[in-house]
Motif scaffolding. Sequence first.
Motif, PDB file in Angstrom:
ATOM      1  N   GLN A  39      23.789  44.988  49.820  1.00 28.48           N
ATOM      2  CA  GLN A  39      25.070  44.555  50.359  1.00 28.48           C
ATOM      3  C   GLN A  39      24.836  43.949  51.733  1.00 28.48           C
ATOM      4  O   GLN A  39      24.111  44.514  52.551  1.00 28.48           O
ATOM      5  CB  GLN A  39      26.035  45.739  50.487  1.00 28.48           C
ATOM      6  N   ILE A  40      25.442  42.799  51.943  1.00 26.88           N
ATOM      7  CA  ILE A  40      25.471  42.201  53.274  1.00 26.88           C
ATOM      8  C   ILE A  40      26.899  42.362  53.790  1.00 26.88           C
ATOM      9  O   ILE A  40      27.796  42.767  53.043  1.00 26.88           O
ATOM     10  CB  ILE A  40      24.988  40.732  53.252  1.00 26.88           C
ATOM     11  N   PRO A  41      27.143  42.080  55.062  1.00 27.02           N
ATOM     12  CA  PRO A  41      28.451  42.370  55.646  1.00 27.02           C
ATOM     13  C   PRO A  41      29.548  41.357  55.306  1.00 27.02           C
ATOM     14  O   PRO A  41      30.224  40.810  56.176  1.00 27.02           O
ATOM     15  CB  PRO A  41      28.164  42.410  57.147  1.00 27.02           C
ATOM     16  N   LEU A  42      29.734  41.131  54.010  1.00 31.63           N
ATOM     17  CA  LEU A  42      30.822  40.258  53.574  1.00 31.63           C
ATOM     18  C   LEU A  42      32.099  41.060  53.439  1.00 31.63           C
ATOM     19  O   LEU A  42      32.092  42.179  52.915  1.00 31.63           O
ATOM     20  CB  LEU A  42      30.493  39.620  52.229  1.00 31.63           C
ATOM     21  N   VAL A  43      33.194  40.478  53.867  1.00 29.73           N
ATOM     22  CA  VAL A  43      34.517  41.056  53.651  1.00 29.73           C
ATOM     23  C   VAL A  43      34.903  40.716  52.214  1.00 29.73           C
ATOM     24  O   VAL A  43      34.911  39.533  51.843  1.00 29.73           O
ATOM     25  CB  VAL A  43      35.537  40.468  54.654  1.00 29.73           C
ATOM     26  N   PRO A  44      35.187  41.715  51.377  1.00 27.72           N
ATOM     27  CA  PRO A  44      35.417  41.446  49.953  1.00 27.72           C
ATOM     28  C   PRO A  44      36.523  40.425  49.671  1.00 27.72           C
ATOM     29  O   PRO A  44      36.380  39.589  48.777  1.00 27.72           O
ATOM     30  CB  PRO A  44      35.802  42.818  49.384  1.00 27.72           C
ATOM     31  N   GLU A  45      37.600  40.476  50.428  1.00 30.50           N
ATOM     32  CA  GLU A  45      38.741  39.589  50.156  1.00 30.50           C
ATOM     33  C   GLU A  45      38.449  38.128  50.461  1.00 30.50           C
ATOM     34  O   GLU A  45      38.998  37.227  49.824  1.00 30.50           O
ATOM     35  CB  GLU A  45      39.975  40.031  50.965  1.00 30.50           C
ATOM     36  N   THR A  46      37.593  37.867  51.461  1.00 31.43           N
ATOM     37  CA  THR A  46      37.342  36.488  51.887  1.00 31.43           C
ATOM     38  C   THR A  46      35.937  35.990  51.555  1.00 31.43           C
ATOM     39  O   THR A  46      35.694  34.784  51.613  1.00 31.43           O
ATOM     40  CB  THR A  46      37.537  36.366  53.407  1.00 31.43           C
ATOM     41  N   MET A  47      35.031  36.938  51.245  1.00 32.10           N
ATOM     42  CA  MET A  47      33.626  36.606  50.984  1.00 32.10           C
ATOM     43  C   MET A  47      32.990  35.883  52.170  1.00 32.10           C
ATOM     44  O   MET A  47      32.109  35.046  52.015  1.00 32.10           O
ATOM     45  CB  MET A  47      33.478  35.793  49.696  1.00 32.10           C
ATOM     46  N   THR A  48      33.463  36.209  53.381  1.00 32.87           N
ATOM     47  CA  THR A  48      32.873  35.686  54.608  1.00 32.87           C
ATOM     48  C   THR A  48      32.317  36.854  55.410  1.00 32.87           C
ATOM     49  O   THR A  48      32.744  38.004  55.241  1.00 32.87           O
ATOM     50  CB  THR A  48      33.916  34.927  55.457  1.00 32.87           C
ATOM     51  N   LEU A  49      31.372  36.555  56.305  1.00 32.59           N
ATOM     52  CA  LEU A  49      30.797  37.599  57.143  1.00 32.59           C
ATOM     53  C   LEU A  49      31.870  38.202  58.048  1.00 32.59           C
ATOM     54  O   LEU A  49      32.703  37.472  58.597  1.00 32.59           O
ATOM     55  CB  LEU A  49      29.666  37.044  58.009  1.00 32.59           C
TER      56      LEU A  49
END
Length: 128
Positions: free
Chosen positions: A33-43
């Motif tokens: 897992q990398i630090p992506l926000v699930p809703e936006t798929m951005t860091l």
Amino acid sequence: MTKTTIRTDKAPRAIGTYSQAVRAGSTVYLSGQIPLVPETMTLVEGGMEAQIGQVFENLLAVARAAGGDLSDVVKLNVFLTDINDFALVNQVMSGYFDEPYPARAAVGVAALPKGAAVEMDAVMVLGD
């Protein structure tokens, strides 16, 4: 042995040819897992502490989708683009884990997907 794919919308969707996790028997293998926000798929924004926290939140969401929790993690692998952030990993990790802590490795790497500074994967064992 049956393999079961684990998937949840509460963690970032896979950005390649892999599953968020796979259960084989009582063992669950959680993908990196990398630090992506699930809703936006951005860091996630907010610096390294926020990135580490988001990774733990993503792992927690996948662990729960598999029927477990971070307390079921027996092995954690940490990949950092700056190994000097290792102390911060320990600090943030203390908010997510209690003793006995999982076995762990930390590796300095040149780069991670999407420009992330941290990635973690884990192995979890669930009770029968």
